[in-house]
Each structure stands twice: as structure tokens, then as C-alpha cells.
Design a protein around this motif. Structure first.
Motif, PDB file in Angstrom:
ATOM      1  N   GLU A 438       0.606  -1.191   0.122  1.00 11.72           N
ATOM      2  CA  GLU A 438      -0.055  -0.306   0.027  1.00 11.72           C
ATOM      3  C   GLU A 438       1.003   0.868   0.123  1.00 11.72           C
ATOM      4  OE1 GLU A 438      -3.915  -1.659   2.552  1.00 11.72           O
ATOM      5  OE2 GLU A 438      -2.434  -0.305   3.072  1.00 11.72           O
ATOM      6  N   LYS A 450      -5.218   2.766  -0.489  1.00  7.92           N
ATOM      7  CA  LYS A 450      -5.342   1.013   0.305  1.00  7.92           C
ATOM      8  C   LYS A 450      -6.190   0.160   0.356  1.00  7.92           C
ATOM      9  CE  LYS A 450      -3.362   3.159   4.536  1.00  7.92           C
ATOM     10  NZ  LYS A 450      -2.316   2.672   5.158  1.00  7.92           N
ATOM     11  N   SER A 452      -9.689  -2.629  -0.038  1.00  8.40           N
ATOM     12  CA  SER A 452     -11.014  -2.236   0.798  1.00  8.40           C
ATOM     13  C   SER A 452     -10.759  -3.463   2.036  1.00  8.40           C
ATOM     14  CB  SER A 452     -11.725  -2.644   0.101  1.00  8.40           C
ATOM     15  OG  SER A 452     -11.717  -3.408  -0.633  1.00  8.40           O
ATOM     16  N   GLY A 453     -11.397  -3.967   3.050  1.00 10.91           N
ATOM     17  CA  GLY A 453     -11.810  -4.941   3.136  1.00 10.91           C
ATOM     18  C   GLY A 453     -12.064  -5.876   2.747  1.00 10.91           C
ATOM     19  N   GLU A 454     -12.855  -6.441   1.792  1.00  9.50           N
ATOM     20  CA  GLU A 454     -12.995  -7.478   0.995  1.00  9.50           C
ATOM     21  C   GLU A 454     -11.578  -7.875   0.132  1.00  9.50           C
ATOM     22  OE1 GLU A 454     -16.388  -7.239  -1.360  1.00  9.50           O
ATOM     23  OE2 GLU A 454     -17.786  -7.099   0.221  1.00  9.50           O
ATOM     24  N   GLN A 455     -11.234  -7.178  -0.131  1.00  9.69           N
ATOM     25  CA  GLN A 455     -10.429  -6.857  -1.184  1.00  9.69           C
ATOM     26  C   GLN A 455      -8.930  -7.602  -0.188  1.00  9.69           C
ATOM     27  OE1 GLN A 455      -9.504  -2.706  -2.414  1.00  9.69           O
ATOM     28  NE2 GLN A 455      -9.598  -3.186  -4.536  1.00  9.69           N
ATOM     29  N   THR A 478     -15.260  -3.721  -8.936  1.00  4.08           N
ATOM     30  CA  THR A 478     -14.759  -4.175  -7.121  1.00  4.08           C
ATOM     31  C   THR A 478     -13.457  -4.186  -7.146  1.00  4.08           C
ATOM     32  OG1 THR A 478     -15.802  -6.316  -7.819  1.00  4.08           O
ATOM     33  CG2 THR A 478     -18.057  -5.306  -7.681  1.00  4.08           C
TER      34      THR A 478
END
Length: 661
Positions: A438, A450, A452-455, A478
Motif C-alpha cells: 500500500e 488502501k 478495501s476490507g473485502e480485497q 470491484t
């Protein structure tokens, strides 16, 4: 050809119909499509049957009301108003214009062969009936309150035949005006039609139309010539120049397509539709006797003996055996269905009945009745199976091969539970590498970057999960490729080789460009693998030859069967450590599966083989009773271990790549 024209919204329906049925007005830019021949317009479709007007003459009031969504409910006896359901801007309907090849129009209208007019009408009705069967979709709520699609199996349409185009040239065609309504037989109510499937299946209806017209034209004794696109045909005996002389309107459209830099032969329906709109002029109707006289004079100028062509066709028709022709058509339809199944199954695990029907009709030039019969034969023979639980309200099919492949895939995934090789072993190491990634991306982009949480979760599963297979599902945009870029960097730092594959070249290019993963199409990947396998085979053959010529080949007295525990690696694949059995005579390689039973069996067989030599040695040395009893016990143990092992173990022949590895 079938063209599609949307008919306004409900709010514009009245004005639209006033134009269509007035003395001066007409449906499209003051072109009177319905007034002069309105007496010949008939209501058709199962929706007309629900209303009790099937085959009845189209009246102005009904025409307007139906397009406005006002219809009598036969269950309640009351008039429903679909536009009153908060959908005042609903699409009123659409016009499907169906026309034969130009040579058919010339022979039907200029030469006066009414058999071809009947053939066109028959083909038009079959095409519309096929759309009615597959494209009459509605949206309803399921038990969970979700919108789902359902087939109603009925449409309502007014059909009318016309015989000229905008240039007053002979052009046989039917306008099929379809109000956007259908009757829900389960819930006893009229509903608005979902138009999406009509557009999707329009090309299929065109293939159904042409296949029927082709059969009827042949039965009328005409010979035909097919165009290079595989879809269209013309009656033999008319040159392209003679056909073009009656095709000024088509020439205008073709010229407009060429002006866009495209070949008219390869133009899509959308492109032809746009060109038609761009070149449309006001139509000036002429009396039929004036038109017929002008058409026949034009035919004579072109050297066309139309009367002779009709006579020759009738003579050929008299010698035909219709039953033999239909039997051959059925045979060809069966072959076409088999070919269509193979074609569709190459690309999809499941396909709709409509897709199979239109594909077979196109491939075999087969009429829809023969195609349906052939599909039913294939279903009875279990070559195709119904597929339940599929979306869109359509009937879906699959093959036994596809089901077996799915079962094998599921089994492979289940067998991989807990057998994966994690790239990273600790969360702290993952967090450290994520932070470094990152930071690097933020510096490169000049903004705070950053995942994402799902990534992060997707990347973590891919890099650290103990299962052998991981799946990431997400819509376009997405962030799947951003997560994969991080996965690639981490895996490569840990010494892994990453290979990307995709179904299309554009998808492979996008995957490689966005994630940095070297990518290929699935077909390209296997082609490269096969080429590498061939190269390896050649290297092995060369090595065998060198060993043989150097006197270092395999000893003929050596055992034919050899068992070894080996770790096999090839290219980017690691097959792991397995118990391999080599048959040196056939040059085949087998391995036992990795199940507990086979592993125990392998240990028993290995133990038997290990102790066999000792038992044989004791046999030769035994002289006393005690020594002979010891030999007997040893032989029994070896025999029992070997017998149990052989009963418990299972083998599979390995693939070429693993065998060569």
C-alpha cells in the motif's frame, strides 16, 4: 430479415394510432403502413385466443386500446388498464417487420407465383409463434419478495402483409405489431411484457423464418444459392445485378454502411437498422396496376424470363417426392441438433432450449418442427438433460458430460480441503507485506492507497488459506485485479510462479495489464502446454537414443514392473510425492490415489516387497525344522501383506505431462 421498431410509450399511443389509421397520417414519418390494407390485418397469437379474437380483423379501437394496455380480462369480465399501475410511461409495443430475400419478392409479386406469398406467410407465422413460445416474459415476485422472470407462453399481435418498399419496388413483407402485454394464466391477469428477450431472440426468429421459407421455396420447385454469411439465400437464376436492379432501397442502406467503412455483407442488424433510419425517405404510394406494369417492363429490360422460371419451378415441383424430402430434412435436423449441442457445450455448461433450437435451425437450415422433434429424440436418449434452478424463466438443458465434469470439479475441490500450500504462514507477515504494498502504491499514484476490507480478505484467503482451491467472485470494477496485484507481488517474492488464464483474449490482456500477472487465454494456455509437452517428448526420445547407442539402455533382464516413491514436477506444476508404478513394456505410468486406504495398501505392498528377498534367502538356507517353520511364517506374512495390499489399493493412469515429469 426481421427488423425491430419500438412503438412509443403508453402516453403517446393514441396519437400514434390516429396517425396510423388516418387518411393522411401513418406510422413512421407519414408513411401509411396500415391504412390501405387494414382490411387484411388479422389478430394472431395465443393472447388473441384468450381474448376470443384469434384470426379476427383488426379494428381501430382494439388496436389503440391494446397498445395502451387496456384489455378485457376473461376471468373477471372487466377491462384492465396496465398503464394505471403507476407505469404510465410503459412501452406501448413494437413492430417486427419480416421480409424474404429480394428474389423471392420478385418471383412472388412480379412473376405472380402466389405459392411464394403463401410460403412467406407460413414462415412469418412460425417465426412469430417461436418468439411467443420463448420471449413472452413477465416479472413477478417470488416467495422471498425478489423479482423473477416467468414465461407465460402467449403474445398478442396484429399482422398485415405489404408488397412494396419506400422506393415502390417489389418487397414482400409483414408488419407484426405486438402490444407489450401478455396474459398470466397462473394468476388470471394481464401483465406488461418484458421486452428484453424479444431483442435477444430476434436473430433466432429470423433463422426460424428463413429455414421455413427455404423449405417451402424448394418444395415449390425453386433452386437456391446461399450467401457467404451462411444465413441468407436467393433463388437461383437471377444474377446479383438483376436482383440489385429491384433493390434500390437495399442499395441505399448498403451505400450508407460502406460510407461508415464496413462491408454490408458483415453488417450487424443494429448497423443496418441505423443505416435504414438515416436513408429513409417519404413513401409515395402508386396504384397496383401502375406498379405491376413498371415492374414487368423492368424485368424485360434486365433479360429476365420470369414466366419461364415459374414454369420450370412448377415442373420440378411435380417430380419431387415430398415425403422423401421431408425424411431427409428430419435426418439433417437430427445431425444439426447434435452439432449444435456440441457447439454450445464447448462454451457453456448449460444452454436454453431456445438457444439450441435457433442454433440447430441455422446450422442445418432445418424447420422448427424437425428441430424440436430431434431435440426430443436427444432428450429421450439422455444425450441432453433438463437443467433445473436456472435463472431467466427459460427452459435450460445440459449434457451428461457437463454434469460429470461438474461432479468431478466439486470432488476435486472437496479433496483439496486442507491440502493447500500456503504462500504465507503468519498474519504478521501478511500485514507487513500489505503495508509495504500500500505504501508503494500510494507513492506511485500520488494519493493515499488502501485495499478495501473485502480485497484484503480475498488476498488473505488466496495467500494463507489451507484449502487447495480459492475462488474470488465480484462484479466488474470491484477491485479484483488490485487484490490480485498484491497476491502476485507476495507470491513472486516467495518464489512462486503465477499464471493467469481467461476465457477471452481481451480479458487476458486486461488481467495482465492491471495485475501484472502473465496471462493467456485458456486455449492459448493449453496450446503452450501441449507444445512444451511435445518438446519434452522429443528430448526424452533423444536421451533414450543416446543411452541405447552408448550401451547404457535399460537392461532387458530388469523387471518389467517397477515401483518408486517420487516427487514429480513439470513446468509450473508440482504433482507432489506419490507411489508410482512403471510398466516399462508399455511405457505407461500409474499412481495410487492419495486416500488413506491406498496409502495403507502401498505400505503393505512395499513391506511385502522389502521382506520377499529375505524370505527367499531363508528358504535356501533352512535345514532344521525350526528354520523351515520360520521360513513358512515369513512367507505367510509376505503373502498376506501382498494380498491385502492388492485388494485395498487402486490405480489410475497418469496424464502425459505427469508421466514425463
Amino acid at each position: 430479415m426481421i427488423t425491430f421498431h419500438a412503438i412509443g410509450s403508453g402516453g403517446d399511443a393514441a396519437a400514434y394510432h390516429d396517425k396510423a389509421f388516418s387518411a393522411e397520417g401513418n406510422v413512421r414519418d407519414a408513411d401509411n403502413y396500415y391504412m390501405d390494407e387494414s382490411a387484411g390485418a388479422k389478430w394472431q397469437g395465443k393472447g388473441a385466443r384468450v381474448l376470443g379474437i384469434e384470426g379476427a380483423q383488426v379494428g381501430r379501437e382494439d388496436f389503440i386500446n391494446f397498445l395502451d394496455g387496456k384489455l378485457l380480462n376473461p376471468e373477471t369480465g372487466k377491462t384492465q388498464n396496465l398503464a394505471s399501475r403507476g407505469n404510465a410511461d410503459r412501452r406501448a409495443g413494437f413492430d417486427l417487420s419480416v421480409a424474404p430475400p429480394k428474389s423471392v419478392s420478385v418471383m412472388a409479386l412480379v412473376a405472380g407465383d402466389d405459392r411464394l406469398i403463401k410460403a412467406h406467410e407460413t414462415a412469418n407465422h412460425k417465426a412469430m409463434s417461436w418468439l411467443e413460445e420463448h420471449a413472452s416474459l413477465i416479472r413477478v415476485k417470488d416467495n422471498q419478495g425478489e423479482n423473477v422472470k416467468e414465461q407465460t407462453g402467449n403474445l398478442l399481435w396484429a399482422t398485415i402483409r405489404h408488397e412494396t418498399n419506400r422506393e415502390n419496388e417489389p418487397q414482400l413483407h409483414n408488419h407484426n405489431v405486438v402490444p407489450a402485454v401478455t396474459y398470466d394464466l397462473d394468476r388470471k391477469t394481464w401483465r406488461s411484457l418484458t421486452n428484453d428477450e424479444i431483442l435477444v431472440l430476434r436473430n433466432g426468429a429470423d433463422d426460424i423464418y428463413k429455414a421455413t421459407l427455404l423449405q417451402e421455396t424448394r418444395l415449390a420447385g425453386y433452386q437456391v444459392e446461399h450467401s457467404k454469411n451462411g444465413r441468407d439465400f436467393e433463388i437461383a437464376g437471377m444474377s446479383p445485378q438483376q436482383i440489385a436492379a429491384f433493390s434500390g432501397r437495399s442499395q441505399q442502406i448498403d451505400d450508407a454502411i460502406r460510407a461508415r467503412g464496413f462491408d454490408p455483407e458483415d453488417a450487424s442488424w443494429a448497423m443496418r437498422q441505423a443505416a435504414a433510419l438515416d436513408t429513409r425517405a417519404k413513401k409515395h404510394d402508386l396504384p397496383s396496376d401502375v406498379l405491376n406494369s413498371a415492374w414487368n417492363e423492368r424485368a424485360q429490360e434486365l433479360g429476365l424470363n420470369l414466366a419461364g422460371m415459374v414454369d420450370a419451378a412448377k415442373e420440378r415441383a411435380a417430380t419431387l417426392d415430398p415425403q422423401a424430402l421431408k425424411a431427409e430434412d428430419k435426418r439433417l435436423a437430427s445431425l444439426a441438433v447434435s452439432e449444435a449441442i456440441e457447439h454450445l457445450a464447448e462454451r457453456e455448461q448449460a444452454f436454453t432450449v431456445a438457444n439450441l433450437e435457433k442454433t440447430a435451425a441455422l446450422m442445418g437450415k432445418s424447420v422448427i418442427e424437425d428441430v424440436k422433434a430431434a431435440i426430443e429424440d436427444h432428450r429421450e436418449g439422455h444425450m441432453i438433460l433438463g437443467r433445473d434452478g436456472m435463472p431467466s424463466g427459460a427452459t435450460w438443458l445440459t449434457t451428461q458430460k457437463a454434469l460429470n465434469a461438474e461432479k468431478e470439479l466439486v470432488s476435486t475441490i472437496v479433496e483439496g480441503f486442507g491440502k493447500g500450500q500456503a504462500v504465507l504462514s503468519s498474519s504478521s507477515e501478511f500485514d507487513q507485506m500489505l503495508s509495504e504494498f500500500e505504501t508503494k502504491k500510494s507513492q506511485a499514484l500520488g494519493i493515499d492507497f488502501k485495499l478495501s476490507g473485502e480485497q484484503v480478505n480475498a488476498a488473505k484467503n488466496t495467500l494463507m488459506h489451507q484449502d487447495k482451491f480459492q475462488a474470488i467472485q465480484g462484479d466488474a470494477g470491484t477491485g479484483k485485479t488490485a487484490a490480485l496485484e498484491f497476491v502476485r507481488e507476495v507470491a513472486e517474492r516467495k518464489g512462486w510462479n503465477i499464471q493467469g488464464v481467461a476465457t477471452t483474449s481481451s480479458a487476458a490482456e486486461e488481467l495482465q495489464a492491471s495485475s501484472g500477472i502473465k496471462s493467456n487465454t485458456i486455449a492459448g494456455f493449453f496450446a503452450d502446454r501441449n507444445n512444451a509437452t511435445k518438446d519434452l517428448s522429443m528430448e526424452i526420445e533423444a536421451l533414450k537414443y543416446k543411452l541405447q547407442t552408448a550401451g547404457q539402455g535399460r537392461d532387458p533382464a530388469a523387471p518389467r514392473i517397477e515401483v518408486k516413491h517420487l516427487e514429480a514436477k513439470s513446468f509450473d506444476l508440482n504433482f507432489g510425492t506419490n507411489r508410482y508404478t512403471f510398466d516399462h513394456k508399455t511405457e505407461s505410468v500409474y499412481k495410487s490415489d492419495g486416500g488413506l486406504m491406498s496409502r495403507v495398501a502401498g505400505l503393505l505392498l512395499d513391506a511385502a516387497e522389502k521382506h520377499r528377498g529375505g524370505a527367499e534367502k531363508l528358504t535356501g538356507e533352512a535345514s532344521t525344522l525350526g528354520e523351515r517353520l520360520k521360513v513358512f511364517a515369513s512367507e505367510k506374512v509376505v503373502g498376506l501383506a501382498e494380498s491385502l495390499g492388492e485388494k485395498m489399493i487402486s490405480y489410475e493412469k497418469v496424464g502425459v505431462v505427469e508421466a514425463q515429469a
